[in-house]
Every structure is written in structure tokens, then in C-alpha cells.
Design an enzyme around this catalytic site. Structure first.
Site, PDB file in Angstrom:
ATOM      1  N   ASP A 120       0.841  -1.203   0.000  1.00  0.00           N
ATOM      2  CA  ASP A 120       0.000   0.000   0.000  1.00  0.00           C
ATOM      3  C   ASP A 120       0.875   1.252   0.000  1.00  0.00           C
ATOM      4  O   ASP A 120       2.049   1.199   0.370  1.00  0.00           O
ATOM      5  CB  ASP A 120      -0.924   0.006   1.224  1.00  0.00           C
ATOM      6  CG  ASP A 120      -2.212   0.767   0.980  1.00  0.00           C
ATOM      7  OD1 ASP A 120      -3.292   0.139   0.934  1.00  0.00           O
ATOM      8  OD2 ASP A 120      -2.149   2.016   0.820  1.00  0.00           O
TER       9      ASP A 120
ATOM     10  N   TYR B 228     -13.136   5.306 -14.382  1.00  0.00           N
ATOM     11  CA  TYR B 228     -13.266   4.270 -13.351  1.00  0.00           C
ATOM     12  C   TYR B 228     -13.928   3.022 -13.936  1.00  0.00           C
ATOM     13  O   TYR B 228     -13.438   1.898 -13.766  1.00  0.00           O
ATOM     14  CB  TYR B 228     -14.072   4.827 -12.175  1.00  0.00           C
ATOM     15  CG  TYR B 228     -14.180   3.888 -10.992  1.00  0.00           C
ATOM     16  CD1 TYR B 228     -13.072   3.612 -10.199  1.00  0.00           C
ATOM     17  CD2 TYR B 228     -15.397   3.281 -10.656  1.00  0.00           C
ATOM     18  CE1 TYR B 228     -13.162   2.755  -9.116  1.00  0.00           C
ATOM     19  CE2 TYR B 228     -15.497   2.433  -9.577  1.00  0.00           C
ATOM     20  CZ  TYR B 228     -14.381   2.168  -8.799  1.00  0.00           C
ATOM     21  OH  TYR B 228     -14.477   1.315  -7.729  1.00  0.00           O
TER      22      TYR B 228
HETATM   23  N1  LIG Z   1     -15.898   0.807  -1.252  1.00  0.00           N
HETATM   24  C1  LIG Z   1     -16.700   0.550  -2.273  1.00  0.00           C
HETATM   25  O1  LIG Z   1     -17.908   0.790  -2.239  1.00  0.00           O
HETATM   26  C2  LIG Z   1     -16.148  -0.086  -3.534  1.00  0.00           C
HETATM   27  C3  LIG Z   1     -17.084  -0.460  -4.517  1.00  0.00           C
HETATM   28  C4  LIG Z   1     -16.618  -1.048  -5.676  1.00  0.00           C
HETATM   29  C5  LIG Z   1     -15.267  -1.263  -5.857  1.00  0.00           C
HETATM   30  N2  LIG Z   1     -14.395  -0.880  -4.888  1.00  0.00           N
HETATM   31  C6  LIG Z   1     -12.975  -1.127  -5.147  1.00  0.00           C
HETATM   32  O2  LIG Z   1     -12.428  -1.854  -4.077  1.00  0.00           O
HETATM   33  C7  LIG Z   1     -11.046  -1.549  -3.942  1.00  0.00           C
HETATM   34  C8  LIG Z   1     -10.760  -1.176  -2.510  1.00  0.00           C
HETATM   35  O3  LIG Z   1     -11.522  -0.018  -2.213  1.00  0.00           O
HETATM   36  P1  LIG Z   1     -11.813   0.458  -0.720  1.00  0.00           P
HETATM   37  O4  LIG Z   1     -13.222   0.891  -0.686  1.00  0.00           O
HETATM   38  O5  LIG Z   1     -11.323  -0.551   0.242  1.00  0.00           O
HETATM   39  O6  LIG Z   1     -10.930   1.796  -0.717  1.00  0.00           O
HETATM   40  P2  LIG Z   1      -9.851   2.341   0.322  1.00  0.00           P
HETATM   41  O7  LIG Z   1      -9.537   3.720  -0.148  1.00  0.00           O
HETATM   42  O8  LIG Z   1     -10.327   2.127   1.717  1.00  0.00           O
HETATM   43  O9  LIG Z   1      -8.595   1.379   0.069  1.00  0.00           O
HETATM   44  C9  LIG Z   1      -7.865   1.412  -1.112  1.00  0.00           C
HETATM   45  C10 LIG Z   1      -6.399   1.291  -0.741  1.00  0.00           C
HETATM   46  O10 LIG Z   1      -5.649   1.265  -1.967  1.00  0.00           O
HETATM   47  C11 LIG Z   1      -4.476   2.005  -1.753  1.00  0.00           C
HETATM   48  N3  LIG Z   1      -3.938   2.481  -3.026  1.00  0.00           N
HETATM   49  C12 LIG Z   1      -4.460   3.413  -3.850  1.00  0.00           C
HETATM   50  N4  LIG Z   1      -3.643   3.619  -4.888  1.00  0.00           N
HETATM   51  C13 LIG Z   1      -2.585   2.785  -4.720  1.00  0.00           C
HETATM   52  C14 LIG Z   1      -1.385   2.553  -5.448  1.00  0.00           C
HETATM   53  N5  LIG Z   1      -1.103   3.237  -6.578  1.00  0.00           N
HETATM   54  N6  LIG Z   1      -0.512   1.622  -4.987  1.00  0.00           N
HETATM   55  C15 LIG Z   1      -0.770   0.950  -3.842  1.00  0.00           C
HETATM   56  N7  LIG Z   1      -1.868   1.142  -3.092  1.00  0.00           N
HETATM   57  C16 LIG Z   1      -2.756   2.069  -3.528  1.00  0.00           C
HETATM   58  C17 LIG Z   1      -4.904   3.165  -0.854  1.00  0.00           C
HETATM   59  O11 LIG Z   1      -3.788   3.748  -0.183  1.00  0.00           O
HETATM   60  C18 LIG Z   1      -5.877   2.476   0.083  1.00  0.00           C
HETATM   61  O12 LIG Z   1      -5.235   2.016   1.264  1.00  0.00           O
HETATM   62  C19 LIG Z   1     -10.761  -0.440  -4.962  1.00  0.00           C
HETATM   63  O13 LIG Z   1     -10.199  -1.022  -6.117  1.00  0.00           O
HETATM   64  C20 LIG Z   1     -12.130   0.125  -5.263  1.00  0.00           C
HETATM   65  O14 LIG Z   1     -12.188   0.676  -6.562  1.00  0.00           O
HETATM   66  C21 LIG Z   1     -14.797  -0.290  -3.726  1.00  0.00           C
END
Ligand SMILES: NC(=O)c1ccc[n+]([C@@H]2O[C@H](COP(=O)([O-])OP(=O)(O)OC[C@H]3O[C@@H](n4cnc5c(N)ncnc54)[C@H](O)[C@@H]3O)[C@@H](O)[C@H]2O)c1
Length: 264
Positions: A37, A170
């Protein structure tokens, strides 16, 4: 694959949200978990909590990803499990007119590319490098004689299918993750590595914590059943199923309370 202390796993985006919940769940079975991360403070704290390892990794940077896998493998051995959760979004219309000034703008292409690089290319980079490492492993012995070497879980989004206004980059990035799931599973089928993808609906993670309470309540009300946001532990539960059920392969599964996103 049975999850226990003989298994090493890498979870990208593991410092927060869906990745953190998955890391906790894997660690609860004794799995040695490495968190990749950008968020060092949260990653180090979670690594301490679960007895895992934090690796400061930017999935868009080749050298950084190589260094992360080298650090994780030196500490835990070659991973048999990769869960890709690193990702982010933005909201920009393809072309728009400012109601007050009449100014016309379009989606800045650098901005579009950044989301593709993180969500799609970053996911593929980690898959390719992890799978290459898994090829060095001996197949596991199980009652079915499948010869499994490893399992990979990716994170797309329901936006891959029903993206909302402003989600061109996205949705494109996540549709790319969905689209590459089957061909990657086919590329790796001869080596005993399974690949699956989860399409989450709306989950209660730090990604949404910036949203005001009334927006979160409206989002929760828009879910057919159950009328609430998804809990990250529910994502982790499905990720574990995809890893442990040896017949789960080449599949993309929505986990969304039956939501179909409206245009906005
Ligand atoms: N939360 C939702 O409702 C939701 C819905 C659909 C998809 N998603 C997907 O699920 C995944 C996780 O999302 P989340 O809700 O847990 O978000 P979050 O922001 O809580 O966690 C995402 C993590 O990814 C890390 N990150 C971002 N860019 C990075 C990079 N270049 N290199 C390494 N780490 C990086 C961030 O630092 C963060 O800790 C994402 O791919 C998001 O698109 C989330």
C-alpha cells in the site's frame, strides 16, 4: 486451498477498507500476510495488529512492485495467494458546460490515464509478477489431485457494468479487470493457478467516509436488500471463498445486495 500458516499471501491496497478486511480474515487462519500500500501509517499499524508485513508499494511503479514482492518473499516465502484491492476513483464528465459561465471543458486525459494505470495496469502488473513467482512453487496436494499452485482475487466494481455519470475512467478500468479475468485464468490454467474477480456494490470503507451522512443514507436506501452498505468483512468472506473453493475459476461475481446503479 486450505488456509493455514504454511500459506503466504499478498494483499494490495491492504492498508484500508476491503483489502484490510481481507488481510484480517486471511491472518485469522494463520496465513502470513504482506500488505502492499501507499499508506504507510495505516499499513504498518495493521501489519502490527495481524502479525503481518507492510511493504510500501505503488502499484503503478514497476520497481516499487518488484521491491515489494522481494521484501514479502524474503520474509514469508513465495506467496500462493494474491488479492488485488489497490484502487481509486474520480468523477469527471466526458465533456461538460459550466452552468454559470458557459465554459466548456472535457475530461483531462492525464486524469483518465491515472485511473487506468492504478486500477487496471496496476492490477495486471501485480498479477503477472505474482503468477510468475507462483510458477516456482510445487503444486499443493489435495484430495482432488487438482495440482493447485495458487489463487488470485481481483477487485472490479459494479461500475464495470453499470457505471454512473462521471465514471468513464473508473468504469473503463474496472471493466478491464472483468475482461481480463477469463483470459488470465486461461493463461494460468496449465500451471494450477485460479483467477477470480469480485464486483463490489457500495461498501462502507474509507473511500466513502468523505461522503456526508445524508448521502450515505441515500446510498444505503438505494440497495434493494439488505438496505445498507456492504460491510468489508462480507467482501473478505467472498474473497476467502474464491481462494479456498478449488472449483472457483475464471469467474466475476457481483456482491451488491442486488443494486443496479442509476445514471447518477
Ligand atoms: N468501497 C466501495 O464501495 C467499492 C465499490 C466497488 C469497488 N471498490 C474497489 O475496491 C477496492 C478497494 O476499495 P476500498 O473501498 O477498500 O478503498 P480504500 O480507499 O479504503 O482502500 C484502497 C487502498 O488502496 C491504496 N492504493 C491506492 N492507490 C494505490 C497505489 N497506486 N498503490 C498501492 N496502493 C494504492 C490506498 O492507499 C488504500 O489504502 C478499490 O479497487 C475500489 O475501486 C470499492
Amino acid at each position: 486451498m486450505q488456509l493455514d500458516a504454511t500459506i503466504a499471501a499478498v494483499v494490495t491496497g491492504g492498508a484500508s477498507g476491503l483489502g484490510a478486511a481481507t488481510a484480517r480474515r486471511l491472518a485469522s487462519h494463520g496465513v502470513k500476510v504482506a500488505l502492499f500500500d501507499l499508506n504507510e501509517a495505516a499499513g504498518e499499524a495493521l501489519a502490527r495488529e495481524i502479525g503481518g508485513l507492510f511493504c510500501a508499494v505503488d502499484v503503478t511503479n514497476e520497481a516499487s512492485v518488484d521491491a515489494g514482492f522481494a521484501k514479502a518473499r524474503a520474509a514469508h516465502g513465495q506467496e500462493r495467494v494474491l488479492v488485488n484491492c489497490a484502487g481509486t476513483g474520480n468523477a469527471v464528465k466526458t465533456a461538460s458546460r459550466d452552468k454559470a459561465t458557459g465554459e466548456i471543458k472535457h475530461f483531462p486525459l492525464a486524469n483518465f490515464d491515472r485511473i487506468i494505470q492504478i486500477n487496471l495496469v496496476g492490477t495486471f502488473r501485480c498479477i503477472a509478477k505474482s503468477a510468475a513467482g507462483m510458477l516456482t512453487l510445487e503444486p499443493l496436494v489435495d484430495e482432488h489431485g487438482s495440482g493447485e499452485r495458487g489463487a488470485i482475487v481481483n477487485t472490479a466494481s459494479v461500475a464495470a457494468v453499470d457505471g454512473q455519470m462521471g465514471q468513464a475512467s473508473y468504469s473503463a478500468s474496472k471493466a478491464g479487470v472483468v475482461g481480463m479475468t477469463l483470459p488470465i485464468a486461461r493463461d494460468l490454467m496449465g500451471e494450477g493457478i485460479r483467477v477470480n474477480t469480485i464486483l463490489p456494490g457500495i461498501f462502507d470503507t474509507p473511500l466513502l467516509q468523505g461522503a456526508p451522512d445524508n448521502v450515505k443514507a441515500a446510498l444505503a436506501a438505494s440497495v434493494p436488500f439488505p438496505k445498507r452498505l456492504g460491510n468489508p468483512a462480507e467482501y473478505a468472506h467472498l474473497a476467502e471463498t474464491m481462494i479456498t473453493n478449488g472449483y472457483f475459476n475464471g469467474e466475476c461475481v457481483r456482491l451488491d445486495g442486488a443494486i443496479r446503479m442509476a445514471p447518477r
